[in-house]
Design a protein around this motif. Structure first.
Motif, PDB file in Angstrom:
ATOM      1  N   LEU A 189       1.000  -1.410  -0.024  1.00 54.77           N
ATOM      2  CA  LEU A 189       0.026   0.128  -0.422  1.00 54.77           C
ATOM      3  C   LEU A 189       1.021   1.504   0.226  1.00 54.77           C
ATOM      4  CD1 LEU A 189      -3.043  -1.356   2.475  1.00 54.77           C
ATOM      5  CD2 LEU A 189      -3.037  -0.528  -0.110  1.00 54.77           C
ATOM      6  N   HIS A 190       1.862   0.978  -0.029  1.00 58.62           N
ATOM      7  CA  HIS A 190       2.789   2.178   0.342  1.00 58.62           C
ATOM      8  C   HIS A 190       3.755   2.365  -0.825  1.00 58.62           C
ATOM      9  CE1 HIS A 190       4.134   1.800   4.914  1.00 58.62           C
ATOM     10  NE2 HIS A 190       3.568   3.503   4.762  1.00 58.62           N
ATOM     11  N   ILE A 191       3.661   1.101  -1.827  1.00 57.96           N
ATOM     12  CA  ILE A 191       3.802   1.035  -3.183  1.00 57.96           C
ATOM     13  C   ILE A 191       2.854   2.395  -3.572  1.00 57.96           C
ATOM     14  CG2 ILE A 191       4.104   0.266  -5.003  1.00 57.96           C
ATOM     15  CD1 ILE A 191       6.120  -1.868  -3.438  1.00 57.96           C
ATOM     16  N   TYR A 192       1.629   1.628  -3.367  1.00 55.57           N
ATOM     17  CA  TYR A 192       0.860   2.102  -4.525  1.00 55.57           C
ATOM     18  C   TYR A 192      -0.009   3.270  -3.690  1.00 55.57           C
ATOM     19  CZ  TYR A 192      -0.686  -2.642  -5.752  1.00 55.57           C
ATOM     20  OH  TYR A 192      -1.040  -3.739  -6.532  1.00 55.57           O
ATOM     21  N   ALA A 193       0.796   4.266  -2.901  1.00 55.13           N
ATOM     22  CA  ALA A 193       0.318   5.526  -2.087  1.00 55.13           C
ATOM     23  C   ALA A 193       1.347   6.394  -3.308  1.00 55.13           C
ATOM     24  CB  ALA A 193       0.288   5.604  -1.043  1.00 55.13           C
ATOM     25  N   ALA A 194       2.509   5.853  -3.386  1.00 55.24           N
ATOM     26  CA  ALA A 194       3.737   6.256  -4.094  1.00 55.24           C
ATOM     27  C   ALA A 194       3.181   6.547  -5.308  1.00 55.24           C
ATOM     28  CB  ALA A 194       4.782   5.306  -3.715  1.00 55.24           C
ATOM     29  N   LYS A 195       2.265   6.025  -5.902  1.00 59.52           N
ATOM     30  CA  LYS A 195       1.657   5.655  -7.478  1.00 59.52           C
ATOM     31  C   LYS A 195       0.817   6.725  -7.437  1.00 59.52           C
ATOM     32  CE  LYS A 195       0.272   4.907 -11.526  1.00 59.52           C
ATOM     33  NZ  LYS A 195       0.853   5.341 -12.576  1.00 59.52           N
ATOM     34  N   LEU A 196      -0.324   6.516  -6.679  1.00 61.84           N
ATOM     35  CA  LEU A 196      -1.221   8.237  -6.535  1.00 61.84           C
ATOM     36  C   LEU A 196      -0.692   9.320  -6.410  1.00 61.84           C
ATOM     37  CD1 LEU A 196      -4.453   6.198  -5.135  1.00 61.84           C
ATOM     38  CD2 LEU A 196      -4.163   6.440  -7.332  1.00 61.84           C
ATOM     39  N   ALA A 197       0.515   9.911  -5.651  1.00 60.20           N
ATOM     40  CA  ALA A 197       1.335  10.666  -5.303  1.00 60.20           C
ATOM     41  C   ALA A 197       1.812  11.091  -6.012  1.00 60.20           C
ATOM     42  CB  ALA A 197       2.058  10.241  -4.178  1.00 60.20           C
ATOM     43  N   ALA A 198       2.402  10.273  -7.288  1.00 61.44           N
ATOM     44  CA  ALA A 198       3.377  10.489  -8.207  1.00 61.44           C
ATOM     45  C   ALA A 198       2.024  11.088  -8.915  1.00 61.44           C
ATOM     46  CB  ALA A 198       3.659   9.962  -8.594  1.00 61.44           C
ATOM     47  N   THR A 199       1.307  10.673  -9.403  1.00 61.56           N
ATOM     48  CA  THR A 199      -0.104  10.863 -10.435  1.00 61.56           C
ATOM     49  C   THR A 199      -0.345  12.347 -10.086  1.00 61.56           C
ATOM     50  OG1 THR A 199      -0.247   8.628 -10.759  1.00 61.56           O
ATOM     51  CG2 THR A 199      -1.731   9.862 -11.584  1.00 61.56           C
ATOM     52  N   ALA A 200      -0.940  11.707  -9.060  1.00 60.36           N
ATOM     53  CA  ALA A 200      -1.251  13.216  -8.690  1.00 60.36           C
ATOM     54  C   ALA A 200      -0.688  14.468  -9.281  1.00 60.36           C
ATOM     55  CB  ALA A 200      -1.609  13.913  -7.038  1.00 60.36           C
ATOM     56  N   GLY A 201       1.030  14.538  -8.328  1.00 58.22           N
ATOM     57  CA  GLY A 201       1.492  14.998  -9.013  1.00 58.22           C
ATOM     58  C   GLY A 201       1.589  16.111 -10.752  1.00 58.22           C
ATOM     59  N   ILE A 218       7.633  15.143  -4.160  1.00 57.28           N
ATOM     60  CA  ILE A 218       8.919  14.741  -3.882  1.00 57.28           C
ATOM     61  C   ILE A 218       8.342  13.238  -2.111  1.00 57.28           C
ATOM     62  CG2 ILE A 218       9.423  15.329  -1.165  1.00 57.28           C
ATOM     63  CD1 ILE A 218      10.123  18.597  -2.921  1.00 57.28           C
ATOM     64  N   GLN A 219       6.627  13.757  -2.361  1.00 54.32           N
ATOM     65  CA  GLN A 219       6.156  13.605  -1.156  1.00 54.32           C
ATOM     66  C   GLN A 219       5.926  11.051  -1.602  1.00 54.32           C
ATOM     67  OE1 GLN A 219       5.500  14.353   1.867  1.00 54.32           O
ATOM     68  NE2 GLN A 219       6.478  15.639   1.170  1.00 54.32           N
ATOM     69  N   ALA A 220       5.942  11.684  -2.790  1.00 53.67           N
ATOM     70  CA  ALA A 220       5.899  10.341  -3.970  1.00 53.67           C
ATOM     71  C   ALA A 220       7.035   9.285  -3.381  1.00 53.67           C
ATOM     72  CB  ALA A 220       5.408   9.992  -4.910  1.00 53.67           C
ATOM     73  N   LEU A 221       7.854  10.384  -3.612  1.00 58.14           N
ATOM     74  CA  LEU A 221      10.008   9.539  -4.008  1.00 58.14           C
ATOM     75  C   LEU A 221       9.672   9.108  -2.387  1.00 58.14           C
ATOM     76  CD1 LEU A 221      12.046   8.909  -5.565  1.00 58.14           C
ATOM     77  CD2 LEU A 221      12.892  10.810  -4.192  1.00 58.14           C
ATOM     78  N   ARG A 222       9.455   9.260  -1.295  1.00 56.31           N
ATOM     79  CA  ARG A 222       9.545   8.964   0.358  1.00 56.31           C
ATOM     80  C   ARG A 222       8.999   7.863   0.589  1.00 56.31           C
ATOM     81  NH1 ARG A 222      10.497   7.033   3.458  1.00 56.31           N
ATOM     82  NH2 ARG A 222      10.602   6.949   6.307  1.00 56.31           N
ATOM     83  N   LEU A 223       7.219   8.127  -0.158  1.00 55.20           N
ATOM     84  CA  LEU A 223       6.283   7.024   0.239  1.00 55.20           C
ATOM     85  C   LEU A 223       7.089   5.346  -0.242  1.00 55.20           C
ATOM     86  CD1 LEU A 223       3.378   8.147  -0.369  1.00 55.20           C
ATOM     87  CD2 LEU A 223       4.123   7.287   2.378  1.00 55.20           C
ATOM     88  N   CYS A 224       7.675   5.788  -2.081  1.00 52.88           N
ATOM     89  CA  CYS A 224       8.171   4.575  -2.230  1.00 52.88           C
ATOM     90  C   CYS A 224       9.076   3.783  -1.707  1.00 52.88           C
ATOM     91  CB  CYS A 224       8.858   5.169  -4.033  1.00 52.88           C
ATOM     92  SG  CYS A 224       9.084   3.599  -5.380  1.00 52.88           S
ATOM     93  N   ALA A 225      10.386   4.341  -1.178  1.00 51.93           N
ATOM     94  CA  ALA A 225      11.101   3.865  -0.180  1.00 51.93           C
ATOM     95  C   ALA A 225      10.941   3.536   0.190  1.00 51.93           C
ATOM     96  CB  ALA A 225      11.775   5.093  -0.110  1.00 51.93           C
TER      97      ALA A 225
END
Length: 435
Positions: A189-201, A218-225
């Motif tokens: 779910l952290h990966i999916y949240a990163a994907k959605l945050a990047a898409t929002a960007g 920027i927030q997406a990259l942190r969630l992806c890590a």
């Protein structure tokens, strides 16, 4: 100095006409209006090769919501990241006036890039292709992501952005803050949240909200890590690179692409690597570095040749193919003034993307510029006119940017009737010309 500030403002939709007298007034203590103090700081940062803020230059601290400042930070505590993302999204949707028109800050991309590379070096156990858990909330979130991607491709980022931000901030971020989630589901779910945050960007970029776009990625990259997905991380860095280069910071765009290349080399994703080499080429081309741009394009082609097809790749890069490389390479050759090659590639992209109006509009704009570079004015304006018509059905700032680039190149010939007619038709979509 004044010319650079005008250029940075124009890239973010701000028309300014500063001159050397304006610079003198700033030195004497006058504060320019709106977002211009940030553009002045960005210009000086570029000249000095190090980050400089408006406050460092003596300009007063501009009023800005606290979350807008915090969202520029890559935080070690992922809980703080989730809290920031939820607050940013909530403010974005329901109290937008508190955010105002937050500016894109190129220097703010330096620390996230450094933090990501440190994570990459330190976390040697991170998998090359992240395993995705299925079942429960994971399946539901994946279905939502697929739906948003479909809507974005059909209607453009502006139309779907609010829905993505609302779901991310009110559903997914709170879900990840629950302590009862199993660890394997939490990671996915952290990966999916990163994907959605990047898409929002990316959708914010499509809406010309460049400052918001930067904060979401920027927030997406942190969630992806936190999720440990190197393929997605590379794609987020590719998006950052695109954003930086498009907004007048090609050197930073190249640096971000190189960070992504370091990520993708060990991720088992040739398609992801292809996109990153292409983004490096884009930055080099804007800098006028022909040799480096050509080398990067060759590397992109080599990565594409090594791919065994979308089915063997991560879902985050399956949209990439040789048509994507053609379209981006056309932009590279356009910026290198290699008009014949830009024309060939842009024509191929137009023919291959008949069902994708956003890509059609961008490629037609690039084709128009290639024709103009060959002094084929009537053909160029006609092609740009067809791109303008395509924008009636899809809202895309990337498409608008490509057409604005073409319009700016028409300025030396603005006395000709065909150019004046195009300017009149384009003004409702592209806004007033900076000339």
């Amino acid at each position: 100095m004044a010319r650079k500030v005008n250029e940075l403002g124009s890239l973010q939709g701000e028309v300014t006409r500063y001159d050397k007298a304006s610079v003198t007034r700033w030195i004497q203590g006058m504060t320019p209006k709106g977002k211009s103090p940030q553009f002045v700081a960005e210009a000086i940062s570029g000249f000095l090769g190090r980050p400089v803020s408006p406050v460092d230059l003596g300009f007063p601290q501009q009023a800005r919501g606290p979350v807008a400042a915090r969202a520029l930070t890559y935080r070690e505590d992922v809980g703080e990241t989730l809290h920031t993302l939820a607050e940013l999204g909530s403010t974005d949707i329901s109290r937008r006036s508190l955010l105002g028109t937050v500016p894109f800050v190129a220097s703010a991309l330096v620390d996230p890039q450094r933090q990501w590379l440190l994570w990459l070096l330190e976390d040697e156990q991170a998998p090359h292709l992240a395993a995705v858990t299925e079942g429960g909330p994971v399946d539901q979130v994946k279905a939502v992501i697929d739906m948003f991607d479909l809507m974005d491709n059909r209607f453009g980022g502006r139309e779907v952005r609010a829905s993505i931000v609302h779901y991310l901030s009110t559903q997914l971020a709170p879900m990840l803050q629950q302590r009862t989630l199993p660890s394997n589901q939490r990671r996915t779910l952290h990966i999916y949240a990163a994907k959605l945050a990047a898409t929002a960007g990316w959708c914010s970029y499509d809406s010309a909200d460049y400052g918001l776009a930067e904060r979401y990625v920027i927030q997406a990259l942190r969630l992806c890590a936190e999720g440990g997905d190197r393929v997605l991380g590379g794609q987020i860095l590719a998006g950052m690179s695109h954003l930086a280069t498009s907004l007048g910071n090609p050197a930073e765009g190249v640096a971000l692409a190189r960070a992504g290349i370091a990520t993708a080399r060990s991720a088992g994703s040739p398609l992801g690597l292809m996109r990153l080499h292409t983004m490096a080429a884009r930055g080099h081309a804007v800098l006028g570095a022909s040799r480096q741009a050509t080398t990067s394009l060759l590397a992109a082609g080599g990565a594409l040749d090594r791919s065994r097809g979308p089915a063997e790749e991560s879902p985050w890069v399956r949209f990439l193919d040789h048509h994507y490389l053609e379209a981006e390479a056309a932009l590279v050759h356009r910026d290198l003034e290699e008009a014949a090659e830009a024309e060939r590639l842009a024509t191929a992209s137009v023919e291959a993307n008949s069902d994708r109006r956003r890509r059609q509009a961008i490629s037609r704009s690039v084709l128009a510029t290639a024709l103009l570079q060959q002094n084929r004015l009537d053909e160029a304006v006609g092609t740009a006119g067809s791109a303008l018509e395509l924008l009636g059905g899809v809202h895309s700032e990337r498409s608008v940017q490509a057409l604005r680039d073409f319009r700016a190149r028409l300025l030396p010939r603005r006395s000709e009737a065909v150019v004046r007619d195009f300017e009149r038709k384009a003004r409702p979509v592209l806004g007033a010309s900076a000339a």
